[in-house]
Design an enzyme around this catalytic site. Structure first.
Site, PDB file in Angstrom:
ATOM      1  N   PHE A 165       0.843  -1.194   0.000  1.00  0.00           N
ATOM      2  CA  PHE A 165       0.000   0.000   0.000  1.00  0.00           C
ATOM      3  C   PHE A 165       0.878   1.243   0.000  1.00  0.00           C
ATOM      4  CE2 PHE A 165      -3.177  -2.977   1.269  1.00  0.00           C
ATOM      5  CZ  PHE A 165      -4.379  -2.429   0.844  1.00  0.00           C
ATOM      6  N   ASP A 166       0.588   2.144  -0.911  1.00  0.00           N
ATOM      7  CA  ASP A 166       1.261   3.439  -0.963  1.00  0.00           C
ATOM      8  C   ASP A 166       0.279   4.469  -0.410  1.00  0.00           C
ATOM      9  OD1 ASP A 166       2.310   5.903  -1.652  1.00  0.00           O
ATOM     10  OD2 ASP A 166       2.324   5.540  -3.817  1.00  0.00           O
ATOM     11  N   GLU A 204      12.007   6.093   0.516  1.00  0.00           N
ATOM     12  CA  GLU A 204      11.070   6.258  -0.609  1.00  0.00           C
ATOM     13  C   GLU A 204      11.848   6.489  -1.909  1.00  0.00           C
ATOM     14  OE1 GLU A 204       8.666   9.673   0.157  1.00  0.00           O
ATOM     15  OE2 GLU A 204       7.400   9.405  -1.609  1.00  0.00           O
ATOM     16  N   GLY A 247       6.465  14.377  -5.561  1.00  0.00           N
ATOM     17  CA  GLY A 247       5.178  14.086  -4.933  1.00  0.00           C
ATOM     18  C   GLY A 247       4.465  15.376  -4.567  1.00  0.00           C
ATOM     19  N   GLY A 256       3.999  16.320  -1.261  1.00  0.00           N
ATOM     20  CA  GLY A 256       4.632  16.880  -0.076  1.00  0.00           C
ATOM     21  C   GLY A 256       6.143  16.979  -0.173  1.00  0.00           C
ATOM     22  N   GLN A 264      12.079  13.733  -4.238  1.00  0.00           N
ATOM     23  CA  GLN A 264      13.259  12.907  -4.020  1.00  0.00           C
ATOM     24  C   GLN A 264      14.155  12.928  -5.248  1.00  0.00           C
ATOM     25  OE1 GLN A 264      10.607  12.511  -1.431  1.00  0.00           O
ATOM     26  NE2 GLN A 264       9.990  11.172  -3.082  1.00  0.00           N
TER      27      GLN A 264
HETATM   28  O1  LIG Z   1       1.627   4.721  -8.434  1.00  0.00           O
HETATM   29  C1  LIG Z   1       1.420   5.786  -9.004  1.00  0.00           C
HETATM   30  N1  LIG Z   1       0.979   5.819 -10.265  1.00  0.00           N
HETATM   31  C2  LIG Z   1       0.724   6.962 -10.913  1.00  0.00           C
HETATM   32  N2  LIG Z   1       0.878   8.165 -10.378  1.00  0.00           N
HETATM   33  C3  LIG Z   1       1.316   8.236  -9.116  1.00  0.00           C
HETATM   34  C4  LIG Z   1       1.597   7.073  -8.371  1.00  0.00           C
HETATM   35  N3  LIG Z   1       2.027   7.451  -7.164  1.00  0.00           N
HETATM   36  C5  LIG Z   1       2.004   8.800  -7.164  1.00  0.00           C
HETATM   37  N4  LIG Z   1       1.572   9.275  -8.339  1.00  0.00           N
HETATM   38  C6  LIG Z   1       1.413  10.684  -8.708  1.00  0.00           C
HETATM   39  O2  LIG Z   1       2.228  11.454  -7.819  1.00  0.00           O
HETATM   40  C7  LIG Z   1       1.573  12.654  -7.453  1.00  0.00           C
HETATM   41  C8  LIG Z   1       1.417  12.874  -5.968  1.00  0.00           C
HETATM   42  O3  LIG Z   1       2.100  12.004  -5.234  1.00  0.00           O
HETATM   43  P1  LIG Z   1       1.663  11.485  -3.800  1.00  0.00           P
HETATM   44  O4  LIG Z   1       0.230  11.632  -3.500  1.00  0.00           O
HETATM   45  O5  LIG Z   1       2.195  10.092  -3.746  1.00  0.00           O
HETATM   46  O6  LIG Z   1       2.471  12.480  -2.880  1.00  0.00           O
HETATM   47  P2  LIG Z   1       3.672  12.190  -1.873  1.00  0.00           P
HETATM   48  O7  LIG Z   1       4.583  11.224  -2.561  1.00  0.00           O
HETATM   49  O8  LIG Z   1       4.315  13.528  -1.652  1.00  0.00           O
HETATM   50  O9  LIG Z   1       3.055  11.606  -0.641  1.00  0.00           O
HETATM   51  C9  LIG Z   1       0.214  12.592  -8.067  1.00  0.00           C
HETATM   52  O10 LIG Z   1       0.250  13.412  -9.180  1.00  0.00           O
HETATM   53  C10 LIG Z   1       0.014  11.161  -8.494  1.00  0.00           C
HETATM   54  O11 LIG Z   1      -0.722  11.124  -9.670  1.00  0.00           O
HETATM   55 CA   LIG Z   2       4.380   9.351  -3.840  1.00  0.00          CA
END
Ligand SMILES: O=c1[nH]cnc2c1ncn2[C@@H]1O[C@H](COP(=O)(O)OP(=O)(O)O)[C@@H](O)[C@H]1O
Ligand SMILES: [Ca+2]
Length: 469
Positions: free
Chosen positions: A72-73, A192, A221, A223, A226
């Site tokens: 789970f992500d 990550e 992402g 927030g 990387q």
């Molecule tokens: O598994 C994936 N497939 C496609 N797009 C993803 C995936 N994981 C993250 N993204 C893209 O990354 C962006 C935001 O990343 P996330 O919600 O994971 O933020 P974070 O990594 O900062 O917690 C969104 O635009 C989302 O579409």
């Molecule tokens: Ca992410």
């Protein structure tokens, strides 16, 4: 700008060298089954000498050499489940007609900060989907892991731990997968970044090759952002010590018989959505922002805070917005290391492992929305200057014109399209020091075998899980 529907060198069109390499792996199975565990595809993220080694978790559910892993992500903007199935060589094999189960839903866990149980409940439909693809007799041997990223990091330890505990309870009661409390965690940013690097280089068939034959990975992402790339051992030895509370700059990985020294840094608060807050703070001297499109009066909410986000009387301006972004990035902050990216962070020294850059997440999404790549493509070749040109166009528009010019942009995001594109350009060029004309690959999915796999960190985590059993 060119677009590729198929990535050169990707997928299963193995070269002779790859096949020889794989055959060597088979020989090893016969000759030294014990050594195999540590030699063939063992992902062992290790802190530099002297620091404690990260324990590897339990193994993946296996049948006839096949192992499943459920990851789970818990991202800041949404939760996603990935299910992978590996064969005895740790190659991905089909799950039904696909090679990966991938299901996502919005919002992310951090949107339920007030109600940990409801946060956990938001994962139920994803758990059900994962169960559907893992054979019933293998579920109790199939590990399920949950990695939360910037959203929960920003909530702080107390709140995020309550949510994680509710998720642990839910997995124990409802998932029927093999679960363990320490498999549900907030990932640190460098972990990550390292997993994302493993994902992309694994899918490209680069693991086992020299560091110079791997690609660097940028993951923007919501927030955090990387940067990860392999560096030569001599550079790793000279890596500066990180500031107090920061993760070390270099991770040592052992993959397909090869040791990699991975430079990884995660910049918290510099993901696309978090950076908007930083840019508004940096540039808001007159109560308006040079980055917000004309016609928009409002506020921007992020991480429980509210920022004034109204257009300047003359509307947005590429050059003035860029100056605000440079300020927000702290490009000029004192650099006590050999060379810095921004905010006083060591840049890793560059080199061959960073020559080819694969750039994921919001870079892909905004480029597609701005119309300079095809949103249906898996990958696209672009240059930072493509973001500059797109930004210059967007910054001239008012909100109404932008809404009709960019039909793919969600309404909430329209006032920020100039800001986002200026940020992306400036982050690449002034932040990471990428030449504006350097070609790089925007990546959403990577072709593998006859299918596509999401270019996201969970596969790297699944490889760690599957290789540790
Ligand atoms: O598994 C994936 N497939 C496609 N797009 C993803 C995936 N994981 C993250 N993204 C893209 O990354 C962006 C935001 O990343 P996330 O919600 O994971 O933020 P974070 O990594 O900062 O917690 C969104 O635009 C989302 O579409
Ligand atoms: Ca992410």
């Amino acid at each position: 700008m060119r677009r590729y529907s198929q990535l050169p060198g990707a997928g299963r069109q193995d070269t002779l060298a790859d096949r020889v390499h794989r055959y060597r792996g088979v020989l090893l199975v016969v000759l030294a089954p014990l050594a195999l565990v540590s030699l063939v595809l063992l992902l062992m993220p290790r802190a530099p000498a002297g620091a404690a080694q990260r324990p590897l978790g339990g193994g993946a559910g296996a049948a006839g050499g096949k192992k499943y892993a459920v990851i789970f992500d818990a991202g800041s903007s949404g939760s996603r489940v990935h299910v992978f199935c590996f064969d005895g060589n740790l190659d991905l094999v089909h799950i039904g007609t696909d090679i990966e189960l991938f299901v996502q839903k919005k919002p992310g866990l951090s949107a339920y900060a007030q109600d940990p149980r409801e946060a956990a409940q938001s994962l139920v439909s994803l758990i059900e989907k994962a169960k559907e693809v893992v054979p019933a007799e293998l579920r109790d041997q199939t590990p399920v892991r949950v990695g939360a990223t910037a959203g929960l990091r920003a909530l702080g330890a107390g709140k995020s731990e309550e949510i994680l505990q509710a998720v642990r309870d839910l997995l124990r009661e409802k998932s029927s997968f093999k679960n363990q409390p320490d498999w549900v965690t907030v990932l640190d940013g460098t972990q990550e970044g390292a997993y994302e690097w493993v994902t992309i280089n694994y899918l490209l068939g680069n693991l086992g090759k020299t560091y110079a034959d791997t690609v660097g990975v940028v993951d923007l992402g919501g927030g955090s952002v990387q940067m990860a790339y392999a560096i030569p051992e001599k550079d790793a030895e000279k890596a500066p010590k990180p500031a107090d509370g920061e993760e070390s700059y270099v991770k040592k990985l052992f993959l397909k018989g090869t040791t990699y020294h991975l430079y990884v840094h995660s910049y918290l608060r510099y993901g696309l959505l978090a950076a908007r807050a930083e840019i508004l703070k940096a540039g808001n001297a007159n109560g308006y922002s040079n980055c917000v499109l004309a016609g928009h009066q409002g506020q921007y909410k992020y991480g429980g805070n509210t920022f004034e986000a109204s257009a300047a009387p003359s509307g947005s301006s590429f050059s003035e917005c860029r100056a605000d972004v440079v300020k927000a990035l702290k490009v000029d902050e004192a650099c006590t290391h050999m060379k810095c990216s921004f905010g006083g962070i060591w840049n890793g020294g560059g080199g061959a492992g960073q020559k080819n850059l694969f750039v994921a997440s919001f870079f892909f999404d905004r480029a597609a929305e701005a119309g300079f790549i095809n949103s249906n493509a898996a990958v696209a070749k672009v240059k930072p200057s493509d973001f500059e040109e797109a930004a210059k166009r967007a910054c001239k528009l008012n909100v109404n014109d932008a809404q009709s010019s960019y039909p793919g942009v969600q309404k909430d995001n329209v006032p920020y399209i100039c800001m986002d594109l200026v940020y992306q350009y400036t982050l690449l060029v002034d932040g990471f020091g990428v030449d504006p004309q350097q070609e790089m690959t925007l990546v959403k999915k990577v072709p593998y075998s006859d299918a596509f796999v999401e270019a996201a960190w969970p596969l790297g985590s699944a490889i760690e899980v599957a290789s540790s059993s």
